[in-house]
Design a protein around this motif. Structure first.
Motif, PDB file in Angstrom:
ATOM      1  N   GLN A 120       0.823  -1.206   0.000  1.00  0.00           N
ATOM      2  CA  GLN A 120       0.000   0.000   0.000  1.00  0.00           C
ATOM      3  C   GLN A 120       0.864   1.265   0.000  1.00  0.00           C
ATOM      4  O   GLN A 120       0.551   2.247  -0.679  1.00  0.00           O
ATOM      5  CB  GLN A 120      -0.931  -0.004   1.207  1.00  0.00           C
ATOM      6  CG  GLN A 120      -2.003  -1.078   1.146  1.00  0.00           C
ATOM      7  CD  GLN A 120      -2.982  -0.943   2.303  1.00  0.00           C
ATOM      8  OE1 GLN A 120      -3.574   0.100   2.509  1.00  0.00           O
ATOM      9  NE2 GLN A 120      -3.137  -1.997   3.060  1.00  0.00           N
ATOM     10  N   ARG A 121       1.954   1.244   0.770  1.00  0.00           N
ATOM     11  CA  ARG A 121       2.850   2.392   0.793  1.00  0.00           C
ATOM     12  C   ARG A 121       3.448   2.645  -0.587  1.00  0.00           C
ATOM     13  O   ARG A 121       3.502   3.784  -1.070  1.00  0.00           O
ATOM     14  CB  ARG A 121       3.964   2.182   1.825  1.00  0.00           C
ATOM     15  CG  ARG A 121       4.900   3.378   1.971  1.00  0.00           C
ATOM     16  CD  ARG A 121       6.087   3.051   2.861  1.00  0.00           C
ATOM     17  NE  ARG A 121       6.957   2.041   2.284  1.00  0.00           N
ATOM     18  CZ  ARG A 121       7.867   2.284   1.340  1.00  0.00           C
ATOM     19  NH1 ARG A 121       8.020   3.519   0.866  1.00  0.00           N
ATOM     20  NH2 ARG A 121       8.625   1.314   0.863  1.00  0.00           N
ATOM     21  N   ARG A 124       0.873   4.136  -2.886  1.00  0.00           N
ATOM     22  CA  ARG A 124       0.671   5.568  -2.680  1.00  0.00           C
ATOM     23  C   ARG A 124       1.800   6.380  -3.310  1.00  0.00           C
ATOM     24  O   ARG A 124       1.566   7.433  -3.903  1.00  0.00           O
ATOM     25  CB  ARG A 124       0.550   5.870  -1.188  1.00  0.00           C
ATOM     26  CG  ARG A 124      -0.744   5.380  -0.553  1.00  0.00           C
ATOM     27  CD  ARG A 124      -0.912   5.937   0.841  1.00  0.00           C
ATOM     28  NE  ARG A 124       0.101   5.426   1.768  1.00  0.00           N
ATOM     29  CZ  ARG A 124      -0.042   4.349   2.513  1.00  0.00           C
ATOM     30  NH1 ARG A 124      -1.153   3.623   2.430  1.00  0.00           N
ATOM     31  NH2 ARG A 124       0.909   3.959   3.354  1.00  0.00           N
ATOM     32  N   GLU A 125       3.037   5.903  -3.173  1.00  0.00           N
ATOM     33  CA  GLU A 125       4.167   6.616  -3.759  1.00  0.00           C
ATOM     34  C   GLU A 125       4.060   6.648  -5.289  1.00  0.00           C
ATOM     35  O   GLU A 125       4.322   7.677  -5.913  1.00  0.00           O
ATOM     36  CB  GLU A 125       5.480   5.960  -3.337  1.00  0.00           C
ATOM     37  CG  GLU A 125       5.823   6.142  -1.873  1.00  0.00           C
ATOM     38  CD  GLU A 125       7.158   5.540  -1.498  1.00  0.00           C
ATOM     39  OE1 GLU A 125       7.545   5.628  -0.325  1.00  0.00           O
ATOM     40  OE2 GLU A 125       7.822   4.967  -2.396  1.00  0.00           O
ATOM     41  N   SER A 127       1.315   6.444  -7.017  1.00  0.00           N
ATOM     42  CA  SER A 127       0.196   7.318  -7.359  1.00  0.00           C
ATOM     43  C   SER A 127       0.616   8.780  -7.283  1.00  0.00           C
ATOM     44  O   SER A 127       0.269   9.595  -8.150  1.00  0.00           O
ATOM     45  CB  SER A 127      -0.983   7.046  -6.411  1.00  0.00           C
ATOM     46  OG  SER A 127      -2.071   7.888  -6.705  1.00  0.00           O
ATOM     47  N   ASP A 128       1.389   9.140  -6.241  1.00  0.00           N
ATOM     48  CA  ASP A 128       1.863  10.515  -6.108  1.00  0.00           C
ATOM     49  C   ASP A 128       2.782  10.894  -7.259  1.00  0.00           C
ATOM     50  O   ASP A 128       2.696  11.999  -7.813  1.00  0.00           O
ATOM     51  CB  ASP A 128       2.598  10.693  -4.776  1.00  0.00           C
ATOM     52  CG  ASP A 128       1.658  10.648  -3.585  1.00  0.00           C
ATOM     53  OD1 ASP A 128       2.162  10.445  -2.460  1.00  0.00           O
ATOM     54  OD2 ASP A 128       0.437  10.811  -3.765  1.00  0.00           O
ATOM     55  N   SER A 197      -3.892   1.355  -4.672  1.00  0.00           N
ATOM     56  CA  SER A 197      -4.367   1.459  -3.303  1.00  0.00           C
ATOM     57  C   SER A 197      -5.547   2.394  -3.263  1.00  0.00           C
ATOM     58  O   SER A 197      -5.632   3.338  -4.036  1.00  0.00           O
ATOM     59  CB  SER A 197      -3.262   1.981  -2.375  1.00  0.00           C
ATOM     60  OG  SER A 197      -2.861   3.266  -2.792  1.00  0.00           O
ATOM     61  N   ARG A 199      -7.533   5.366  -1.751  1.00  0.00           N
ATOM     62  CA  ARG A 199      -7.190   6.539  -0.965  1.00  0.00           C
ATOM     63  C   ARG A 199      -7.998   7.717  -1.459  1.00  0.00           C
ATOM     64  O   ARG A 199      -8.423   7.753  -2.605  1.00  0.00           O
ATOM     65  CB  ARG A 199      -5.702   6.869  -1.064  1.00  0.00           C
ATOM     66  CG  ARG A 199      -5.253   7.144  -2.477  1.00  0.00           C
ATOM     67  CD  ARG A 199      -3.801   7.464  -2.554  1.00  0.00           C
ATOM     68  NE  ARG A 199      -3.483   8.584  -1.700  1.00  0.00           N
ATOM     69  CZ  ARG A 199      -2.308   9.205  -1.760  1.00  0.00           C
ATOM     70  NH1 ARG A 199      -1.390   8.808  -2.582  1.00  0.00           N
ATOM     71  NH2 ARG A 199      -2.058  10.214  -0.955  1.00  0.00           N
TER      72      ARG A 199
END
Length: 370
Positions: A120-121, A124-125, A127-128, A197, A199
């Protein structure tokens, strides 16, 4: 803290293997959720048997006598508590065979939970980074469009100049090539991510390299943008209306420049062909900058939706675009302590503005405002 469906499937499988143990009363798995005070709380995410009541899943039940074998096995990654396995048995100590199986299950769940959270981490990275890449590509189109505009105007002025025209043609050719590279990179970002993920969408803000927070005067910030707008209007054969004077104001040059550039780009791209465009500026209790056009009016049902990430209005649906410009501009405006809104018709701001036009109004606090 959320866990994936794959982890929940593994969890159910692990707990179901204890159906042959009549000495087990219940198994409940918890995940550790960080709290503002620093101490994590435990939230139940799985249980066995399936008939276990909700109150038992939250750990608040009193159905198991204190003398029974209720014990907790920590799901720990080094010093970090990831969760816990609660075991309710009809005896304590547990038989060796049951103890070994429970400890093996706890180790399996710990590793699976660690990998799940790590995935998941990374998701997120990714996706950013994908969002920032899309923003950079979106913003790169503005200076590329300006280069094309200035190059075409220069070519028009040099018409018949056999010595210099080839140089201008070469510059325009290079600009087209860069634009093709940009479009190719944009298509690459459309590929589905390997790791995803769930979010909520964060604000669209510029990467650190483009957001230095340098303070400049309003005249310094807007001068190159107004020159670009005048050149674009000249090339498109439309009227451009710039303010005669600009208020005395200093602020974040990068953020304000990006906001106004996006609003101008949208006005020239989506407004009526040949129609007038302008910038209306005034300062009272706050700075107010308005980019207005002469239509067509944005439909009422779209006037708030177009500020959402990836949403485009029906007036420009057939034109190229990503639907990021207004979302970015509003997020940057709010980061500066102001806001960006649509006023329709533009004449609501000033009776001299078009009755059939749109106005995107940027309001920012004055530097000395509390």
């Amino acid at each position: 803290m959320q866990v994936s469906k794959r982890f929940l499937a593994l969890l159910e499988q692990q707990l179901a293997q204890f159906t042959d143990r009549p000495d087990l009363l219940a198994l409940v798995v918890y995940v550790a959720v960080p709290e503002p005070g620093g101490q994590p709380s435990l939230v139940a995410i799985g249980h066995w048997p399936q008939s276990l009541a909700l109150s038992e899943r939250t750990g608040q039940d009193r159905t198991v006598p204190a003398e029974t074998g209720r014990r907790w096995l920590a799901l720990r990654d080094d010093t970090m508590l990831l969760g816990a396995l609660r075991v309710d048995a009809d005896r304590w100590p547990w038989p060796n065979s049951l103890s070994e199986r429970l400890e093996a299950t706890a180790r399996c769940l710990t590793e699976a939970l660690r990998l799940d959270l790590e995935q998941q981490r990374l998701g997120r990275e990714l996706s950013d980074r994908d969002d920032q890449l899309r923003l950079l590509l979106h913003q790169l189109r503005n200076p590329l469009a300006a280069l094309r505009t200035f190059g075409q105007l220069l070519r028009r002025r040099l018409d018949g100049d056999a010595r210099n025209l080839p140089l201008v043609d070469s510059l325009l050719g290079e600009q087209r090539q860069i634009s093709r590279y940009v479009e190719a990179i944009d298509h690459l970002t459309e590929a589905p991510a390997l790791i995803s993920s769930e979010r909520s969408n964060p604000p669209l803000l510029l990467p650190a390299g483009l957001s230095q927070g340098e303070s400049e005067s309003l005249e310094q910030i807007l001068r190159p943008l107004l020159e670009r707008a005048a050149a674009t209007a000249n090339l498109q054969g439309r009227s451009w209306n710039a303010p005669n004077d600009l208020p005395s104001w200093h602020g974040d040059a990068s953020a304000l420049g990006e906001i106004v550039a996006n609003l101008l780009e949208n006005a020239f791209r989506y407004s009526r062909s040949g129609g007038a465009i302008g910038l209306h500026c005034q300062a009272g209790e706050q700075l107010e900058l308005s980019i207005w056009d002469s239509g067509p009016l944005i439909p009422s049902e779209e006037r708030e939706q177009i500020f959402a990430k990836g949403v485009r209005g029906s007036n420009g649906a057939a034109l190229p675009g990503s639907g990021l410009g207004l979302a970015l501009a509003r997020d940057l405006a709010r980061e500066l302590g102001g806001n960006l809104e649509l006023v329709v018709p533009a004449s609501r701001l000033d009776p001299e503005l078009p009755e059939a036009g749109n106005a995107f109004v940027l309001r920012l606090p004055l530097p000395n405002a509390s």
